[in-house]
Design an enzyme around this catalytic site. Sequence first.
Site, mmCIF file in Angstrom:
data_model
loop_
_atom_site.group_PDB
_atom_site.id
_atom_site.type_symbol
_atom_site.label_atom_id
_atom_site.label_comp_id
_atom_site.label_asym_id
_atom_site.label_seq_id
_atom_site.Cartn_x
_atom_site.Cartn_y
_atom_site.Cartn_z
ATOM 1 C CG ASP A 95 46.859 38.499 37.841
ATOM 2 O OD1 ASP A 95 47.571 38.729 38.661
ATOM 3 O OD2 ASP A 95 45.739 38.057 37.298
ATOM 4 N N GLY A 123 37.869 41.974 29.566
ATOM 5 C CA GLY A 123 37.013 42.378 28.765
ATOM 6 C C GLY A 123 36.677 43.525 30.066
ATOM 7 C CE LYS A 131 36.890 38.989 33.796
ATOM 8 N NZ LYS A 131 37.469 38.133 34.327
ATOM 9 N N GLY A 136 32.265 47.462 35.706
ATOM 10 C CA GLY A 136 33.609 47.120 35.990
ATOM 11 C C GLY A 136 34.850 46.839 34.284
#
Lengths: 350, 284
Positions: free
Chosen positions: A147, A38, A55, A33
């Site tokens: 978010d 990042g 990640k 992904g």
Amino acid sequence: MKWLDDTTLEHLREVADWPDFSGTRYKVLEAIGQGGMGTVYRAEDRELNREVAIKVVRDPEFDADVAQRMLNEARIVAQLEHPGIVPVHDVGTLDDRRIYYVMKLVRGRRLDAFVTDNTTIGARLRLFERICETVAFAHAQGVIHRDLKPQNVMVGSFGEVLVLDWGVARSSARQPIASTPHETNKTRTGTPMNENETLTRMTAMGTTIGTPAYMPPEQALGHIDRIDERSDVYALGAMLYFLLTGRAPHSRKHLADAGDDIPPPRKVNRRVSKQINAVCMKAMHADPEHRYDSAESLRTDVARFLGGDAVNAYRERPIERLARIVSKNKAIVAMVAAYLLMRILLIIFS
Amino acid sequence: MTQCTLNEPLKKRVTHDKIKSYRTAPTARRRQTMHEDTQLGGGDSRFPQTAHTAVLNTRSQDAGVRERAFGRLVQGYWKPIYKHLRIKWRLSNEQAKDSTQAFFAHVLEKGVFAKYEPGKAAFRTYVRMCLDAFVSNELKAGRRQKRGGGRAVLSLEFDAAEDELIRYGPQPATDPAALYEKEWIRTIFSAAVERTQARMTTEDKTVHFALFERYDLADEQTRKSLTYDQLAKDFDLSTSQVTNHLAAVRRVFRAFVLEEIRDMTGGEAEFESDARRLLGVRVS
């Protein structure tokens, strides 16, 4: 000079971005992904012999604020031990100074992809309840997500719900969990962007952060002193809007379009009831004072709706109350009706 | 219309002989200027902290710096420019060669690179717009004559570029701007490959580069059929050595890609954006 064909060029781009984990316990297997900060890779933890997700932040050379956000996220998530939040196992820095953190590998689908399936509104609302539970837990720990959007929620293979991407979260004590040296006073209200794109600036007055399509007005306008748990309530309302209608409430590509009118979910999808429509609109009220005061009270109202009870967001007319009570107690009403009918028939024919 | 006013310091020193001195035989120039680059070091994968890009250096007070900057930009842009002329303007290969040379002569004469204003557009977009304006004016004036009395003034490998167009030419419907963009990216990566090779040779790591060439520079079909185990057998190495060697070359390659992007862009914001786009986010 050797000619680089398009596929070689694309491969070289991946190669140049590929993180070098040699010398660590991790072996990167594949990229799974791309996020605002990042790339996420599926990797193998060779010591514990298990698969993990790693990640890796983009180059800190040009993304120092993103690197800071990632550390921020790792620290916040490490504080939040909850089944709805993916645990962080490890944090580190690669030789090339890119920061990474290792977390549980989640198998599932993003909420936005999940709801394209033929799921009923009831099933979607039950998922939403669990999202609210997770957010309410974070609020109880003093963390505001800032978010929330369908793209940041994963639905696992067993229906478990996971809230992701805590990179722009902050303490509700109005201090970022980790301050950044790259805070700026820029307002990016004129920046065109994808509706799902997260702004990457950290928070100073007049600075916006979050995703325009799901962002409360106070956040879109950069009034960070007004951002609190109710800002997350707004974003939850916007997610509820998405779950009810299949689309984001805001079509704005620019943050300057903060005041766009939102058609109520019921106008977009006639199958949405007035009660849940009101719940959604209350959560998304432009004025935080008129929203639910917490994610928990929003969750409670949704649970009431699912249970067939009256919701706080909607004042029923007597006929609606009757219809709801009838609908909630169909079996009892049917039995009473049958009993009454029998009595009437007995009276008539006796 | 290209907004070009004469830049006095540049104007004074413009001669075609001077232009000729900006030879772009890439390896030679790169090796020559290698010591001026930020040292990447063998195992050191830190990124170059180049303070000035070639674009910014076109405004330097130092004539030598300006000359090197111009040479670097010619090197980075001539091929996208040549192909743009061939595809968008449908010039014949001879006309395109001539116009490429003429454009660079015009750029040097008018100080076009030095007039670039970061923030208005990406540098490569600015170059393309200047090129289009230049060609349009030339066509209107009906003067596409050779500069420098008909002699070639820059040593550019036009035949190779033409061969690429013939062998790997774009689809007829390809957007010229997209083609120009892709050629720019290809130039960046090709230059990085070349610099990586030079670095590996200097450090006596030719096996490292050979592995990189065999695997990472192979066409897709070959790469898919190739495993690290197979490479290990072929190179008489262990599989972990193959992994480590490739990782080492890729680190150097990555650093050179970033350095190339930085050099070919007009400022930090553009560099950041391009580096993200080219190394951080896959464009499909």
